[in-house]
Design an enzyme around this catalytic site. Structure first.
Site, PDB file in Angstrom:
ATOM      1  N   HIS A   1     -19.983 -43.655  19.254  1.00 42.39           N
ATOM      2  CA  HIS A   1     -19.409 -43.200  17.981  1.00 42.39           C
ATOM      3  C   HIS A   1     -20.282 -42.146  17.275  1.00 42.39           C
ATOM      4  O   HIS A   1     -19.807 -41.061  16.963  1.00 42.39           O
ATOM      5  CB  HIS A   1     -19.175 -44.425  17.073  1.00 42.39           C
TER       6      HIS A   1
ATOM      7  N   HIS B   1     -21.319 -37.226  14.000  1.00 43.50           N
ATOM      8  CA  HIS B   1     -20.858 -37.469  15.369  1.00 43.50           C
ATOM      9  C   HIS B   1     -21.477 -36.438  16.325  1.00 43.50           C
ATOM     10  O   HIS B   1     -20.744 -35.694  16.980  1.00 43.50           O
ATOM     11  CB  HIS B   1     -19.331 -37.352  15.448  1.00 43.50           C
TER      12      HIS B   1
ATOM     13  N   HIS C   1     -23.892 -39.960   7.998  1.00 44.82           N
ATOM     14  CA  HIS C   1     -23.277 -40.352   9.270  1.00 44.82           C
ATOM     15  C   HIS C   1     -22.630 -39.121   9.899  1.00 44.82           C
ATOM     16  O   HIS C   1     -21.888 -38.409   9.225  1.00 44.82           O
ATOM     17  CB  HIS C   1     -22.229 -41.438   9.010  1.00 44.82           C
TER      18      HIS C   1
ATOM     19  N   GLU D   1     -16.240 -45.363   5.511  1.00 41.58           N
ATOM     20  CA  GLU D   1     -17.532 -45.973   5.840  1.00 41.58           C
ATOM     21  C   GLU D   1     -18.355 -46.264   4.588  1.00 41.58           C
ATOM     22  O   GLU D   1     -19.551 -46.545   4.686  1.00 41.58           O
ATOM     23  CB  GLU D   1     -18.339 -45.072   6.795  1.00 41.58           C
TER      24      GLU D   1
ATOM     25  N   GLU E   1     -42.641 -33.972  18.966  1.00 42.46           N
ATOM     26  CA  GLU E   1     -42.645 -34.247  17.525  1.00 42.46           C
ATOM     27  C   GLU E   1     -41.916 -35.550  17.163  1.00 42.46           C
ATOM     28  O   GLU E   1     -42.066 -36.054  16.047  1.00 42.46           O
ATOM     29  CB  GLU E   1     -41.991 -33.094  16.761  1.00 42.46           C
TER      30      GLU E   1
END
Ligand code: 13P
Ligand code: ZN
Length: 274
Positions: A211, A142, A140, A116, A170
């Site tokens: 994803h 999951h 990134h 990525e 919040e």
């Protein structure tokens, strides 16, 4: 003295391990990049190796020419970063055109930056622009609850931003602009990189349907905190939907959201309020 004594390496490794402990990084899931400060590059330079060959990324970020990034390796497990940093993470240098990287430390044994990296790189490019150079971290992961939400909500920034803001008081303070959403796409290339960076022009987080989630920020605390806050809100949202069967009795209203924003001094994205 080793490069692992340099504070930024220790902080980066701690963040990887914190993500693993949260359960956000099954197998090789997720990736983390950090745009190094000049003094951090200087502190690490004595430990650099003979650079590898330049590798074209398929995307260009002219404002990142000559920068150095810490990155997790493709196929590497967050679980192992703390035990074996040299094989799990590395430092890459960006060329003068802003379209290629080369390895200058780590990623031993033929490893490469995360698949990525194009998405991270384009996100860095637009967030650096959007924040006047403050953004340094792209993360990134999951996390299960935000992924689950992508099966039941419309895949729009408005639907996700509202649902998350309403899930915890919040939230509008932590991400007042909201979150972007990228429809399902094949991961790991230039196309998803461009689609994500379009969202990151407006938001500091973007959901990838079915994803995971991308978050950005100026440092590890703020970026990890954003991932954590969004995933916790998603968990609350899903608990509410599961326990109520979708029949929600009361929630945080749009005027409540405006009141929080006013008192906490943030500008909430009015486009998403009724
Ligand atoms: P990498 O192992 O290449 O970082 O890929 C993991 C991932 O999460 C892909 O989206
Ligand atoms: Zn992923």
């Amino acid at each position: 003295m080793s490069i692992l004594d340099v504070k930024i390496l220790q902080d980066y490794i701690r963040m990887c391990n914190d993500g693993w402990l949260q359960g956000w990084h099954e197998r090789n899931g997720g990736n983390l990049t950090y745009r190094m400060k000049a003094e951090e590059v200087e502190a690490c330079k004595p430990f650099f190796k003979e650079p590898g060959p330049w590798v074209n990324m398929g995307v260009t970020g002219e404002n990142l020419a000559g920068e150095y990034f810490l990155t997790t390796g493709s196929g590497k497990f967050f679980r192992n970063v703390i035990l074996d940093p040299e094989h799990s993470i590395g430092i890459v240098e960006i060329n003068e055109k802003g379209d290629s990287w080369r390895i200058v430390w780590g990623l031993e044994g033929g490893a490469k930056p995360t698949s990525e990296f194009p998405s991270h790189f384009m996100n860095h490019s637009v967030r650096v622009k959007a924040t006047d150079g403050a953004c340094r971290v792209i993360y990134h992961a999951h996390p299960a609850n935000i992924i689950a939400m992508t099966y039941v909500l419309p895949l729009t920034a408005k639907a996700f931003s509202r649902a998350l803001w309403q899930a915890a008081t919040e939230c509008p303070v932590v991400f007042p602009a909201g979150v972007g959403v990228v429809e399902w796409m094949v991961p790991g290339g230039a196309e998803i990189a461009m689609a994500t960076s379009e969202q990151m022009k407006k938001y500091d987080a973007a959901v990838w349907a079915h994803h995971g989630l991308f978050c950005s920020g100026p440092d590890f605390d703020i970026t990890f905190g954003l991932m954590h806050t969004i995933e916790k809100a998603a968990e609350i949202h899903n608990l509410v939907m599961a326990t109520s069967g979708g029949n929600v009795r009361q929630t945080i209203t749009d005027d409540n959201l405006r009141a929080i924003a006013r008192d906490f001094g943030v500008t909430i994205n009015e486009e998403f309020l009724d």
